[in-house]
Design a protein around this motif. Structure first.
Motif, PDB file in Angstrom:
ATOM      1  N   UNK A  79       2.799   5.235   9.255  1.00 36.98           N
ATOM      2  CA  UNK A  79       3.058   4.148   8.299  1.00 36.98           C
ATOM      3  C   UNK A  79       2.205   4.362   7.052  1.00 36.98           C
ATOM      4  N   UNK A  80       2.819   4.630   5.903  1.00 36.81           N
ATOM      5  CA  UNK A  80       2.040   4.913   4.693  1.00 36.81           C
ATOM      6  C   UNK A  80       1.223   3.739   4.189  1.00 36.81           C
ATOM      7  N   UNK A  81       1.481   2.535   4.704  1.00 30.09           N
ATOM      8  CA  UNK A  81       0.683   1.376   4.323  1.00 30.09           C
ATOM      9  C   UNK A  81      -0.543   1.199   5.218  1.00 30.09           C
ATOM     10  N   UNK A  82      -0.605   1.953   6.296  1.00 33.75           N
ATOM     11  CA  UNK A  82      -1.723   1.827   7.232  1.00 33.75           C
ATOM     12  C   UNK A  82      -2.956   2.559   6.717  1.00 33.75           C
ATOM     13  N   UNK A  83      -4.146   2.002   6.923  1.00 32.43           N
ATOM     14  CA  UNK A  83      -5.367   2.720   6.546  1.00 32.43           C
ATOM     15  C   UNK A  83      -5.613   3.958   7.398  1.00 32.43           C
TER      16      UNK A  83
END
Length: 235
Positions: free
Chosen positions: A128-132
């Motif tokens: 997930x590209x929004x995950x840190x």
């Protein structure tokens, strides 16, 4: 030692030698801030693949082949400071948003090929590209991408040809375990500040913010959204 010419394919791009020399000389410059890249050149563990255009999918199968071979070779010999650089011949005139768009188009295409070839996503990171905890995955190994091009606003990201450098995420983990990561990171940031006049606001540690914000080298704000979408099965 010299940067390694890519030995992953039976034929060579016409500008392979030129691109290798350009990258070697660029990294060797005293002002170049990334000490990890300097170490890779010194050890002969920076693999270079020369390609045609970053705005075309023409070489994507070759690039993905190289990533799979590179990942497999690393698992056999997980030595530090290994990178896989893809140097494109052109275009060299676009601005930062255009480079960013082409970089993510290549990333999406390469990831789609990873799914098509039945490769698992590295379970140590998030798709997930929004995950840190996001990182890319090719051949089951997590990668962090550094984009370089002639018109980058940060001097550390300026290079004569559009380039994507694939760095193994596992190597950052090893450096942390050895207690070397923070020292190396600070050294790079100090060197970067010396040539740019300020520290790069995009640089964050893995686990703080998504590393996708750092790939292209362009400064982005909090409303920026990564255009990448993993097409494989969810983990």
């Amino acid at each position: 030692m010299e940067i390694q010419h890519s030995s992953l394919f039976p034929w060579r791009h016409k500008d392979q030698d030129t691109h290798v020399a350009l990258l070697r000389d660029h990294i060797a410059e005293a002002s170049f801030p990334c000490v990890g890249a300097k170490a890779a050149v010194a050890k002969g563990t920076l693999e270079v693949l020369s390609c045609n255009r970053i705005d075309s999918a023409w070489d994507d199968v070759r690039i993905h082949d190289g990533l799979l071979t590179f990942a497999a070779a690393y698992r056999e010999d997980p030595a530090l400071f290994r990178s896989f650089a893809v140097v494109f011949d052109e275009p060299v005139t676009f601005d930062e948003p255009t480079f960013e768009r082409h970089l993510w188009n290549r990333i999406q295409s390469l990831s789609d090929k990873d799914v098509w070839r039945g490769q698992d996503y590295d379970a140590r990171v998030s798709a997930d590209p929004d995950s840190p905890h996001f990182s890319l995955s090719f051949g089951g190994e997590a990668f962090f991408v550094v984009g370089l091009h002639p018109n980058a606003s940060r001097p550390a990201r300026q290079f004569a040809r559009p380039t994507m450098v694939f760095n193994l995420h596992d190597q950052f983990t090893i450096l942390r375990a050895q207690g070397r990561y923070e020292t190396m990171r600070e050294k790079i940031m100090v060197r970067d500040e010396a040539i740019a006049g300020s520290r790069n606001p995009m640089l964050t540690r893995h686990g703080e913010l998504s590393e996708a914000r750092q790939y292209s080298g362009r400064s982005v704000d909090e409303v920026w959204r990564c255009p990448f979408s993993y097409q494989g099965s969810s983990q």
